[in-house]
Design a protein around this motif. Structure first.
Motif, PDB file in Angstrom:
ATOM      1  N   LYS A 193       0.836  -1.207   0.000  1.00 52.83           N
ATOM      2  CA  LYS A 193       0.000   0.000   0.000  1.00 52.83           C
ATOM      3  C   LYS A 193       0.868   1.253   0.000  1.00 52.83           C
ATOM      4  CE  LYS A 193      -1.943  -1.064   3.924  1.00 52.83           C
ATOM      5  NZ  LYS A 193      -1.245  -2.318   4.241  1.00 52.83           N
ATOM      6  N   THR A 194       1.838   1.283   0.911  1.00 47.39           N
ATOM      7  CA  THR A 194       2.679   2.473   1.017  1.00 47.39           C
ATOM      8  C   THR A 194       3.432   2.701  -0.298  1.00 47.39           C
ATOM      9  OG1 THR A 194       2.862   2.247   3.396  1.00 47.39           O
ATOM     10  CG2 THR A 194       4.605   3.480   2.309  1.00 47.39           C
ATOM     11  N   HIS A 195       3.956   1.626  -0.850  1.00 50.33           N
ATOM     12  CA  HIS A 195       4.677   1.740  -2.128  1.00 50.33           C
ATOM     13  C   HIS A 195       3.768   2.385  -3.193  1.00 50.33           C
ATOM     14  CE1 HIS A 195       7.712  -0.298  -5.035  1.00 50.33           C
ATOM     15  NE2 HIS A 195       7.004   0.586  -5.725  1.00 50.33           N
ATOM     16  N   VAL A 249      -2.629  10.270   2.523  1.00 50.16           N
ATOM     17  CA  VAL A 249      -2.568   9.937   3.953  1.00 50.16           C
ATOM     18  C   VAL A 249      -2.528   8.417   4.092  1.00 50.16           C
ATOM     19  CG1 VAL A 249      -3.582  10.246   6.235  1.00 50.16           C
ATOM     20  CG2 VAL A 249      -3.887  12.017   4.496  1.00 50.16           C
ATOM     21  N   ASP A 250      -1.415   7.949   4.622  1.00 49.44           N
ATOM     22  CA  ASP A 250      -1.178   6.509   4.742  1.00 49.44           C
ATOM     23  C   ASP A 250      -1.735   6.018   6.075  1.00 49.44           C
ATOM     24  OD1 ASP A 250      -0.167   4.139   3.808  1.00 49.44           O
ATOM     25  OD2 ASP A 250       1.948   4.708   3.962  1.00 49.44           O
ATOM     26  N   ASP A 251      -2.252   4.798   6.078  1.00 51.83           N
ATOM     27  CA  ASP A 251      -2.675   4.121   7.310  1.00 51.83           C
ATOM     28  C   ASP A 251      -3.732   4.882   8.097  1.00 51.83           C
ATOM     29  OD1 ASP A 251      -1.054   1.831   7.030  1.00 51.83           O
ATOM     30  OD2 ASP A 251       0.701   2.989   7.670  1.00 51.83           O
ATOM     31  N   ILE A 252      -4.830   5.183   7.459  1.00 52.97           N
ATOM     32  CA  ILE A 252      -5.869   5.967   8.143  1.00 52.97           C
ATOM     33  C   ILE A 252      -6.528   5.195   9.287  1.00 52.97           C
ATOM     34  CG2 ILE A 252      -6.470   7.536   6.234  1.00 52.97           C
ATOM     35  CD1 ILE A 252      -8.926   5.655   5.797  1.00 52.97           C
ATOM     36  N   ILE A 348       4.748  -9.254   0.962  1.00 49.24           N
ATOM     37  CA  ILE A 348       5.908  -8.931   0.129  1.00 49.24           C
ATOM     38  C   ILE A 348       7.072  -8.432   0.973  1.00 49.24           C
ATOM     39  CG2 ILE A 348       6.651  -7.452  -1.799  1.00 49.24           C
ATOM     40  CD1 ILE A 348       3.676  -7.714  -2.741  1.00 49.24           C
ATOM     41  N   ARG A 349       6.739  -7.795   2.086  1.00 49.65           N
ATOM     42  CA  ARG A 349       7.826  -7.331   2.951  1.00 49.65           C
ATOM     43  C   ARG A 349       8.632  -8.534   3.443  1.00 49.65           C
ATOM     44  NH1 ARG A 349       5.419  -3.883   6.956  1.00 49.65           N
ATOM     45  NH2 ARG A 349       5.339  -2.354   5.292  1.00 49.65           N
ATOM     46  N   GLU A 350       7.926  -9.618   3.791  1.00 55.59           N
ATOM     47  CA  GLU A 350       8.612 -10.810   4.277  1.00 55.59           C
ATOM     48  C   GLU A 350       9.441 -11.455   3.154  1.00 55.59           C
ATOM     49  OE1 GLU A 350       6.606 -12.899   7.682  1.00 55.59           O
ATOM     50  OE2 GLU A 350       6.525 -14.438   6.140  1.00 55.59           O
TER      51      GLU A 350
HETATM   52 MG    MG Z   1       2.433   0.906   4.800  1.00 56.30          MG
END
Ligand code: MG
Ligand code: ADP
Length: 485
Positions: A193-195, A249-252, A348-350
């Protein structure tokens, strides 16, 4: 068992356009039947045959059309006809979204929405005032806070994120100008999401560096707000956030329970939306499931488009590993890539973490990157290592167990016992591997994915009714699981 649009079982790797048997495909087929009786054959050929159904999501129906002009023409001439036909087929009031097919499939859509506002609830987005084009003061200097590494170029697309990334690209190319305002992207941790939201900001700035882009997290927004109260700077705070062209706005989800912050965010949102500025939000759940988020905010968030990101399927995980390792200048063998992708499934982070550990172990211990090293790294991350069952092993086991030549499982034979064996083998392939329906179909003599769905469903139904079949499938399953330990 029902196969819905979002079912992970529909994992064909290339479809934006849904096949005839899918809910979107079926609904569109019926709609066309109605339309066919109401327009002349030339118009039908020109204006309806080129339309492809993409997705039916609640009462939102996404249709792919060849061009913007085409969608405008439809809006002008056939809007009510399509609406009526869809209402007749679904029994619901359907909102139509057009996705314009781009030359390059990766550069997917530009999106327009039906302007129809009749009969919609009162709490709907106001139409944008004309003042948006008038010059406004540039506002205070802005620090976008974007991570330059997160771009569309290095964002791997797959079935799991296709819709969200297509919507993100549409917004980046036409901020505030699509019906995706706000664009809300939601999904579990580490799914990108952040990406993706940074990619929107980076793309817009690359196209027009004068744009005022601001990335923030809901936590930073909250801290800034609290600080502005303490310092008596609330109006500077408001002006800053309201002066942007694109607010991300990330992570609302971290807004939940913070009433005052939600209030100020509500007003910021309204101002930006009215000015036709783009708002992009991310969340770990769909907004309406966020407990402790004010109703009026939830309703604002539903003005635009909410798109989900699902955990990546096997093919996407492989693509990500190949891309990331080659970016690091390392060439991994296919068995290592497949092994990691088969075992690190959650996010994907993992997957990235695993790759980094693998490279670190190889260089620190001066080892070759092979399956053994991969196994040891993966074990340290996920504990136990899942075995990797292939479709070929499944076919072999089924054919041995039932004494049927393996190639008949791939052939066109319609003999009942072969058909049943083939369907069971397809069922097991879906259950025990992470292969997409398309891949499974290809392994069974190039059958298409709807055949695999049918096989899966039939086997599941027969297992319920027939204890012999149930036992047979269970035996085959344990045989396969034992074999590959
Ligand atoms: Mg994120
Ligand atoms: P989230 O915000 O959903 O928790 P992130 O955007 O932080 O996830 O993604 C975690 C990591 O995985 C980041 O390093 C990101 O670059 C990478 N990543 C996620 N999705 C993709 C993708 N589709 N292609 C390439 N890298 C990805």
């Amino acid at each position: 068992m029902e196969f819905e649009e979002r079912s992970p079982l529909i994992t064909d790797t290339t479809p934006e356009v849904q096949p005839a048997g899918s809910p979107a495909g079926e609904c569109w087929r019926q709609c066309l039947e109605i339309v066919r009786g109401r327009v002349n054959s030339q118009s039908f050929k020109t204006w309806f045959e080129p339309i492809a159904p993409v997705k039916l999501d609640g009462s939102d129906f996404y249709l792919q059309v060849p061009s913007q002009f085409f969608s405008e023409w439809l809006e002008e001439h056939y809007f009510s006809l399509i609406k009526e036909a869809l209402a007749q087929v679904t029994g619901r009031d359907i909102v139509i979204h057009y996705l314009v097919k781009a030359e390059d499939r990766d550069e997917f859509p530009l999106v327009e929405e039906t302007p129809d506002r009749s009969g919609v609830p009162a709490d709907q987005p106001p139409s944008r005032p004309e003042i948006q084009a008038t010059a406004r003061p540039a506002g205070p200097p802005i620090e976008p806070a974007l991570n330059r590494r997160y771009t569309f170029g290095n964002y791997i697309k797959g079935e799991s994120n296709q819709f969200a990334s297509a919507a993100a690209l549409a917004v980046a190319n036409n901020p505030g100008g699509t019906s995706f305002n706000p664009l809300v992207i939601y999904g579990g941790v580490g799914l990108g999401k952040t990406h993706l939201v940074h990619a929107i900001g980076n793309q817009l700035l690359a196209a027009d560096p004068s744009k005022r882009v601001l990335y923030t997290s809901s936590e930073k927004f909250t801290v800034d707000f609290v600080e502005s109260i303490q310092r008596d700077h609330v109006s500077e705070f408001s002006n800053y956030y309201r002066s942007v062209d694109l607010l991300i706005v990330d992570d609302i989800q971290f807004f939940t329970g913070k009433e005052k912050t939600q209030d100020i965010f509500f007003h910021t949102f309204n101002t930006l939306h009215q000015l036709g500025k783009q708002i992009v939000l991310s969340s770990d759940k769909p907004p309406k499931e966020l407990k402790g988020l004010n109703e009026r905010l939830v309703s604002r968030f539903q003005w635009g488009l909410t798109a989900d990101i699902q955990p990546p399927d096997l093919e996407t995980r492989i693509a990500i590993l190949l891309k990331k390792s080659s970016d690091d200048g390392v060439e991994l063998s296919h068995d290592v890539v497949e092994f990691i992708a088969a075992n690190i499934t959650s996010n994907i982070r993992e997957l990235e973490g695993c790759l980094i550990s693998l490279l670190a172990r190889a260089s620190l211990e001066n080892k070759k990157i092979d399956l053994d090293l991969a196994r040891s790294v993966v074990r340290s991350i996920v504990g136990e290592v899942k075995t990797h069952i292939t479709i070929d092993e499944i076919q072999r086991t089924v054919s041995e167990h039932l004494s049927i030549p393996q190639d008949l499982l791939r052939a066109k034979t319609r003999k009942q016992e072969i058909v049943t064996a083939r369907q069971i083998a397809m069922y097991l392939s879906k259950e025990l591997t992470n292969s997409s329906l398309k891949t499974i179909g290809l392994h069974f003599g190039g059958r298409d994915h709807s055949t695999v769905i049918h096989a899966y469903q039939t086997t599941e139904d027969t297992m319920k009714e027939d204890p012999m079949v149930r036992t047979l499938v269970q035996q085959l399953k344990s045989k396969l699981e034992l074999r590959s330990v």
